[in-house]
Design a protein around this motif. Structure first.
Motif, short mmCIF file in Angstrom:
data_model
loop_
_atom_site.label_atom_id
_atom_site.label_comp_id
_atom_site.label_asym_id
_atom_site.label_seq_id
_atom_site.Cartn_x
_atom_site.Cartn_y
_atom_site.Cartn_z
N SER A 16 79.04 72.32 103.05
CA SER A 16 79.00 72.94 101.89
C SER A 16 77.63 72.91 101.35
CB SER A 16 79.71 71.67 101.72
OG SER A 16 80.99 71.88 101.82
N GLY A 17 76.86 72.36 101.35
CA GLY A 17 74.91 72.68 101.06
C GLY A 17 74.54 70.63 100.55
N PHE A 18 75.23 69.47 101.44
CA PHE A 18 75.80 68.55 100.61
C PHE A 18 74.74 67.77 102.26
CE2 PHE A 18 78.98 69.97 97.94
CZ PHE A 18 78.38 69.08 96.15
N ALA A 19 74.21 68.72 103.18
CA ALA A 19 73.67 67.64 103.94
C ALA A 19 72.59 66.17 104.10
CB ALA A 19 72.95 68.49 105.16
N GLY A 20 71.59 66.39 102.62
CA GLY A 20 70.51 65.90 102.11
C GLY A 20 71.15 64.28 101.21
N ARG A 21 72.38 64.92 100.83
CA ARG A 21 72.41 64.09 99.61
C ARG A 21 73.25 62.88 100.21
NH1 ARG A 21 74.31 68.49 95.58
NH2 ARG A 21 75.00 66.61 94.41
N ILE A 22 73.81 63.04 101.83
CA ILE A 22 75.62 62.57 101.66
C ILE A 22 74.84 61.93 103.07
CG2 ILE A 22 77.45 62.00 102.79
CD1 ILE A 22 77.90 64.76 102.12
N ALA A 23 75.19 60.27 102.83
CA ALA A 23 74.69 59.36 104.66
C ALA A 23 75.84 59.13 105.00
CB ALA A 23 73.76 58.24 103.02
N PHE A 24 75.60 59.03 106.00
CA PHE A 24 76.28 59.23 106.95
C PHE A 24 76.89 57.46 107.84
CE2 PHE A 24 76.26 63.51 106.55
CZ PHE A 24 77.56 63.44 106.77
N PHE A 25 77.48 56.88 108.58
CA PHE A 25 77.49 55.84 109.05
C PHE A 25 78.10 55.43 110.02
CE2 PHE A 25 75.96 54.93 104.63
CZ PHE A 25 74.41 54.80 105.18
N ALA A 26 78.20 55.44 111.44
CA ALA A 26 78.94 55.62 112.71
C ALA A 26 79.44 53.79 113.43
CB ALA A 26 78.01 56.29 113.43
N CYS A 27 79.60 53.59 112.16
CA CYS A 27 80.63 52.84 112.05
C CYS A 27 81.90 51.79 111.41
CB CYS A 27 79.37 51.18 111.75
SG CYS A 27 79.07 50.94 110.45
N ALA A 28 82.28 51.06 112.07
CA ALA A 28 84.02 50.54 111.22
C ALA A 28 83.04 50.07 110.14
CB ALA A 28 84.54 50.43 111.98
N ALA A 29 84.19 50.12 109.02
CA ALA A 29 83.78 48.87 107.89
C ALA A 29 84.75 48.26 107.43
CB ALA A 29 84.05 49.43 106.49
N GLY A 30 84.52 46.51 107.55
CA GLY A 30 85.21 45.24 108.03
C GLY A 30 84.76 44.48 107.48
N GLY A 54 92.69 47.82 123.13
CA GLY A 54 92.26 49.32 122.84
C GLY A 54 91.22 49.85 123.56
N GLY A 55 90.70 51.00 124.30
CA GLY A 55 89.54 51.41 125.06
C GLY A 55 88.29 51.61 124.91
N VAL A 56 88.07 51.67 123.19
CA VAL A 56 87.15 51.64 122.64
C VAL A 56 86.22 50.88 121.86
CG1 VAL A 56 85.35 53.48 121.20
CG2 VAL A 56 87.84 54.37 122.86
N VAL A 57 85.43 50.26 122.11
CA VAL A 57 84.47 49.31 121.43
C VAL A 57 83.42 50.31 120.75
CG1 VAL A 57 83.21 47.36 121.48
CG2 VAL A 57 84.96 47.81 122.88
N VAL A 58 83.63 49.69 119.11
CA VAL A 58 82.69 50.58 118.28
C VAL A 58 81.88 49.67 117.31
CG1 VAL A 58 83.84 52.67 117.63
CG2 VAL A 58 84.66 50.59 116.58
N PRO A 59 81.04 49.78 116.73
CA PRO A 59 80.70 48.42 116.08
C PRO A 59 81.61 48.69 114.60
CG PRO A 59 78.62 50.47 115.68
CD PRO A 59 79.64 50.75 117.10
N MET A 60 81.46 46.77 114.00
CA MET A 60 81.95 47.20 112.97
C MET A 60 80.89 46.02 112.12
SD MET A 60 85.59 45.26 111.77
CE MET A 60 84.93 43.66 111.87
N LYS A 61 81.08 46.43 110.66
CA LYS A 61 79.79 45.89 109.60
C LYS A 61 80.29 46.32 108.14
CE LYS A 61 75.56 48.31 111.80
NZ LYS A 61 74.72 49.48 111.55
N SER A 62 80.06 44.59 107.66
CA SER A 62 80.90 44.79 106.45
C SER A 62 79.58 45.61 105.15
CB SER A 62 80.24 43.11 105.62
OG SER A 62 79.28 43.63 105.20
N LEU A 63 80.67 46.23 104.29
CA LEU A 63 79.89 47.11 103.04
C LEU A 63 78.62 46.69 102.88
CD1 LEU A 63 80.13 49.72 101.90
CD2 LEU A 63 81.23 48.30 100.00
#
Length: 85
Positions: A16-30, A54-63
């Motif tokens: 979509s041409g937004f790659a440099g304008r979007i930040a991704f965070f590989a975590c759950a928000a809690g 659950g069998g998968v543990v993911v990092p969780m961070k506050s906003l």
């Protein structure tokens, strides 16, 4: 926080041409920083959810932590997948 949706989001941003304008965070928000157990439904990832057994543990961070760690001065748009929470 599961790998396939993150990969899909990154690909869609690039296409979509937004790659440099979007930040991704590989975590759950809690409401606290820590870890979250997650059950992944391989047949339909939309049915994946937070689950103490659950069998998968993911990092969780506050906003607040995510914003601080990223050094973001402000947020223009925020997309959160809240299914399973």
């Amino acid at each position: 926080a599961t790998p396939n949706p993150m990969r899909r989001l990154r690909t869609n941003a690039e296409l979509s041409g937004f790659a440099g304008r979007i930040a991704f965070f590989a975590c759950a928000a809690g409401d606290w920083d820590g870890e979250l157990r997650f059950s992944v439904n391989a047949g339909d990832t939309a049915l994946s959810r937070a689950d103490e057994a659950g069998g998968v543990v993911v990092p969780m961070k506050s906003l607040a932590t995510i914003v601080r760690e990223a050094g973001l001065p402000h947020i223009d748009v925020l997309k959160i997948d809240v299914e399973g929470m």
